[in-house]
Design an enzyme around this catalytic site. Structure first.
Site, mmCIF file in Angstrom:
data_model
loop_
_atom_site.group_PDB
_atom_site.id
_atom_site.type_symbol
_atom_site.label_atom_id
_atom_site.label_comp_id
_atom_site.label_asym_id
_atom_site.label_seq_id
_atom_site.Cartn_x
_atom_site.Cartn_y
_atom_site.Cartn_z
ATOM 1 N N CYS A 297 -6.301 -41.340 -22.548
ATOM 2 C CA CYS A 297 -5.325 -41.438 -21.037
ATOM 3 C C CYS A 297 -4.250 -39.882 -20.795
ATOM 4 O O CYS A 297 -5.356 -39.188 -19.689
ATOM 5 C CB CYS A 297 -4.419 -42.209 -20.729
ATOM 6 N N CYS B 122 -6.828 -40.331 -17.417
ATOM 7 C CA CYS B 122 -6.009 -40.640 -16.096
ATOM 8 C C CYS B 122 -5.658 -39.585 -15.209
ATOM 9 O O CYS B 122 -5.725 -39.707 -14.444
ATOM 10 C CB CYS B 122 -5.059 -42.285 -16.428
ATOM 11 N N LYS C 248 -7.109 -36.236 -14.431
ATOM 12 C CA LYS C 248 -8.113 -36.544 -13.161
ATOM 13 C C LYS C 248 -7.613 -37.029 -12.133
ATOM 14 O O LYS C 248 -7.953 -36.579 -11.181
ATOM 15 C CB LYS C 248 -8.657 -38.363 -13.550
ATOM 16 N N HIS D 100 6.431 -52.193 10.149
ATOM 17 C CA HIS D 100 5.479 -51.304 11.096
ATOM 18 C C HIS D 100 6.181 -49.409 11.238
ATOM 19 O O HIS D 100 7.206 -49.502 11.182
ATOM 20 C CB HIS D 100 5.303 -51.926 12.710
ATOM 21 N N GLU E 146 1.499 -53.694 6.157
ATOM 22 C CA GLU E 146 0.647 -54.931 7.194
ATOM 23 C C GLU E 146 -0.377 -55.643 7.551
ATOM 24 O O GLU E 146 -0.123 -56.753 8.319
ATOM 25 C CB GLU E 146 1.720 -54.219 9.008
HETATM 26 C C1 FAD Z 1 -12.352 -40.293 -17.309
HETATM 27 C C2 FAD Z 1 -11.265 -41.075 -17.362
HETATM 28 C C3 FAD Z 1 -9.892 -41.383 -16.472
HETATM 29 C C4 FAD Z 1 -9.604 -42.854 -17.222
HETATM 30 N N1 FAD Z 1 -8.890 -42.982 -15.655
HETATM 31 C C5 FAD Z 1 -8.254 -43.785 -16.428
HETATM 32 C C6 FAD Z 1 -7.083 -44.942 -15.286
HETATM 33 O O1 FAD Z 1 -7.033 -44.127 -13.784
HETATM 34 N N2 FAD Z 1 -6.273 -45.518 -15.234
HETATM 35 C C7 FAD Z 1 -6.211 -46.051 -16.502
HETATM 36 O O2 FAD Z 1 -6.120 -47.398 -16.458
HETATM 37 N N3 FAD Z 1 -6.808 -45.824 -17.435
HETATM 38 C C8 FAD Z 1 -7.421 -44.965 -17.361
HETATM 39 N N4 FAD Z 1 -8.581 -44.263 -18.064
HETATM 40 C C9 FAD Z 1 -9.137 -45.298 -19.706
HETATM 41 C C10 FAD Z 1 -7.719 -45.063 -20.847
HETATM 42 O O3 FAD Z 1 -7.593 -43.572 -20.274
HETATM 43 C C11 FAD Z 1 -8.249 -46.058 -21.596
HETATM 44 O O4 FAD Z 1 -7.878 -46.981 -21.583
HETATM 45 C C12 FAD Z 1 -6.994 -45.538 -23.057
HETATM 46 O O5 FAD Z 1 -6.952 -44.184 -22.982
HETATM 47 C C13 FAD Z 1 -7.427 -46.506 -23.845
HETATM 48 O O6 FAD Z 1 -6.064 -46.348 -24.877
HETATM 49 P P1 FAD Z 1 -6.476 -46.799 -26.243
HETATM 50 O O7 FAD Z 1 -4.935 -46.222 -27.354
HETATM 51 O O8 FAD Z 1 -6.635 -47.167 -26.605
HETATM 52 O O9 FAD Z 1 -7.333 -45.627 -27.138
HETATM 53 P P2 FAD Z 1 -7.272 -43.334 -26.786
HETATM 54 O O10 FAD Z 1 -5.937 -43.703 -25.590
HETATM 55 O O11 FAD Z 1 -8.567 -42.668 -26.316
HETATM 56 O O12 FAD Z 1 -6.577 -42.497 -28.051
HETATM 57 C C14 FAD Z 1 -6.641 -42.212 -29.191
HETATM 58 C C15 FAD Z 1 -7.606 -42.224 -29.930
HETATM 59 O O13 FAD Z 1 -7.761 -41.799 -31.182
HETATM 60 C C16 FAD Z 1 -8.030 -40.837 -31.880
HETATM 61 N N5 FAD Z 1 -8.469 -40.934 -32.990
HETATM 62 C C17 FAD Z 1 -10.258 -41.584 -32.311
HETATM 63 N N6 FAD Z 1 -10.455 -42.273 -34.109
HETATM 64 C C18 FAD Z 1 -9.070 -41.758 -35.284
HETATM 65 C C19 FAD Z 1 -8.739 -41.421 -36.383
HETATM 66 N N7 FAD Z 1 -10.191 -41.901 -37.253
HETATM 67 N N8 FAD Z 1 -8.780 -40.583 -36.854
HETATM 68 C C20 FAD Z 1 -7.192 -40.070 -36.017
HETATM 69 N N9 FAD Z 1 -7.773 -40.418 -34.563
HETATM 70 C C21 FAD Z 1 -8.269 -40.764 -34.515
HETATM 71 C C22 FAD Z 1 -8.613 -40.396 -30.417
HETATM 72 O O14 FAD Z 1 -8.636 -38.845 -31.181
HETATM 73 C C23 FAD Z 1 -7.555 -40.621 -29.769
HETATM 74 O O15 FAD Z 1 -6.596 -39.771 -28.814
HETATM 75 C C24 FAD Z 1 -9.832 -43.208 -18.271
HETATM 76 C C25 FAD Z 1 -9.988 -43.163 -18.859
HETATM 77 C C26 FAD Z 1 -11.370 -42.386 -18.731
HETATM 78 C C27 FAD Z 1 -12.053 -41.195 -19.844
#
Ligand code: FAD
Length: 460
Positions: free
Chosen positions: A43, A48, A51, A438, A443
């Site tokens: 994110c 997010c 973007k 308004h 509205e």
């Molecule tokens: C382009 C894009 C736009 C988005 N826009 C929105 C939006 O507008 N609104 C919204 O609500 N959501 C949005 N999302 C979705 C949102 O980003 C995800 O739902 C959210 O980040 C999920 O969080 P998470 O903690 O599950 O995983 P992530 O935030 O993906 O975090 C996982 C982390 O784990 C790390 N990792 C993975 N495997 C390992 C490992 N084995 N050892 C150590 N580290 C590891 C990764 O590097 C990463 O940093 C968007 C996603 C994308 C791709």
């Protein structure tokens, strides 16, 4: 009781992992977190936040054009992709530092490396080549963009990960996909002046959204010059002297400087040691959890996109918070997945909460629909031919509003507050009795009086 290095080891410092780590630590747990890329996760680093910054950048074009209708005259504005990306990178670095500071303040140990599960109570840190033990392990590894690996020339395409770091703004871009990420990037590049084509294998973009939103946005995108090709996929991508050529089913060829795939995402579960520890995954390789985010191994939990429940940041955060309160805070609670508001930050924007009309009809049978479409006040002097659409879906038997769907400026901002009303069980009569503010676009939501009757359907 076994003596562990940590009470909690979190794998992945994204939305869900960071929240879980900080809350567990605030309950007194000894916590560590491993991150293989950058703290903040998808994110903050490549989802997010960057973007939305690009979305803001892309919308200045409208502002410059509209300004003339309000008496302003401007030199032809110039845009620098390099300046935008540099400013965006600076902000992302600031946010990453803020996330790190939060973890440090909560005394969470951060390991900047990949971690995998070694056993139900141990994690292997690959770079430092050591194993640490933990009473509880949380998998919060998120997901990654899919590409069609068998497609000839696939190595030439980019995904959203690379789109944030392109050296220059592509003059022509083709985006494969019909979900919200594909649509948002189509609008971003269109607003920044690129020639954009969207190619989607389904018959209509934004599957699962209310049909009026899907139709309305498709028309608005076409009006803005985005070419939308449905029912087709790439068959081959080749390099040409002018850039790339994407060959598609039916024999056409799409020329572009960049081809971007946004065809869905898959959970980061590969080579994570899950099978060895006994953690079950489903057919899509997502970690299987119960409603307390516990996996098939009692000491291992999982939150966020890696579980493929509802893949949004606020959901991952709430799952991480509920997990930490339940397991370390003595306060058990679970996440409510009903009525999650969402947006599509295309231009124009979609904000939506609750059931699409088609879902409401399937669930409740009798449903009343109220719709309005109007030119926003600002569009009139600006001479902008774009309409804003609002729709309320009401369960007929109870008069409860079960869906609010908006297409147009600030739709996401409006829908966030509509979500509170929906959650509280507001009825259409409550909307009607609420005084209008308004002049505003919002509205319209409290002044929609006429039930919509489908053409050909008898009124009454
Ligand atoms: C382009 C894009 C736009 C988005 N826009 C929105 C939006 O507008 N609104 C919204 O609500 N959501 C949005 N999302 C979705 C949102 O980003 C995800 O739902 C959210 O980040 C999920 O969080 P998470 O903690 O599950 O995983 P992530 O935030 O993906 O975090 C996982 C982390 O784990 C790390 N990792 C993975 N495997 C390992 C490992 N084995 N050892 C150590 N580290 C590891 C990764 O590097 C990463 O940093 C968007 C996603 C994308 C791709």
């Amino acid at each position: 009781m076994a003596d562990f290095d940590y009470d909690l080891f979190v794998i992945g410092a994204g939305s869900g992992g960071v929240r879980a780590a900080r809350i567990a630590a605030s309950h007194g747990a000894r916590v560590a977190i491993a991150e293989e890329y950058r703290v903040g996760g998808t994110c903050v680093i490549r989802g997010c936040v960057p973007k939305k910054l690009l979305v803001y950048a892309s919308r200045f074009k409208d502002e410059f054009e509209d300004a003339a209708g309000f008496g302003w005259s401007l030199e032809p504005p110039q845009f620098s992709w390099a300046s935008l990306i540099a400013a965006k990178d600076k902000e992302i670095a600031r946010l990453e530092a803020a996330y790190r500071a939060t973890l440090a303040r909560h005394k969470v140990d951060v390991f900047a490396e990949r971690a995998v599960i070694a056993s139900p109570n141990a994690v292997r840190l690959l770079k430092s080549d050591r194993t640490v033990s933990a009473k509880v392990i949380l998998i919060a590894t998120g997901d990654h963009p899919n590409v069609d690996a068998s497609l000839p020339g696939i190595e030439r395409v980019i995904t959203s990960n690379e789109a944030f770091h392109l050296e220059e703004l592509p003059r022509r871009i083709v985006i494969a996909g019909g979900g919200y990420i594909a649509v948002e990037f189509a609008s971003i590049f269109n607003g920044l002046g690129a020639d954009v084509t969207l190619i989607y294998r389904g018959d209509r973009i934004l599957r699962g959204f209310d049909e009026d939103l899907r139709d309305g946005l498709t028309k608005a995108m076409a009006h803005r010059g985005i070419r939308v090709i449905t029912g087709h996929v790439f068959t081959r991508i080749e390099k040409t002297s002018a850039g790339l050529a994407g060959h598609i089913t039916g024999g056409d060829k799409l020329e572009a400087d960049q081809i971007m795939f946004a065809i869905g995402r898959s959970p980061n579960t590969a080579a994570l040691g899950l099978e060895g520890a006994g953690v079950k995954c489903d057919a899509s390789r997502a970690v299987v959890v119960d409603n307390a985010s516990q996996t098939t191994v009692p000491s291992i939990y999982a939150v966020g996109d890696v579980t493929n429940r509802v893949n949004l940041t606020p959901v991952a955060i709430r799952e991480g918070h509920a997990f930490a309160d339940t397991v370390f805070g003595g306060k058990a609670w679970t996440v409510d997945y009903e009525t999650i508001p969402t947006a599509v930050f295309a231009t124009p924007e979609i904000g939506t909460v609750g059931l699409a009309e088609q879902e409401a009809r399937a669930r409740y049978g009798a449903v009343d629909v109220y719709k309005g479409s109007f030119r926003p006040m600002k569009a009139i002097l600006a001479g902008r031919e774009e309409h804003m659409a609002m729709k309320l879906v009401v369960e007929a038997a109870s008069d409860r509003v079960v869906g609010v769907h908006i297409l147009g400026p600030d739709a996401a901002e409006i829908v966030q507050m509509a979500a509170v009303a929906i959650r509280m069980g507001a009825k259409k009569a409550d909307f009607d009795q609420t005084m209008a503010l308004h002049p505003s676009a919002a509205e319209e939501l409290v002044t929609l009086r006429e039930k919509w009757v489908a053409p050909g359907e008898a009124a009454g």
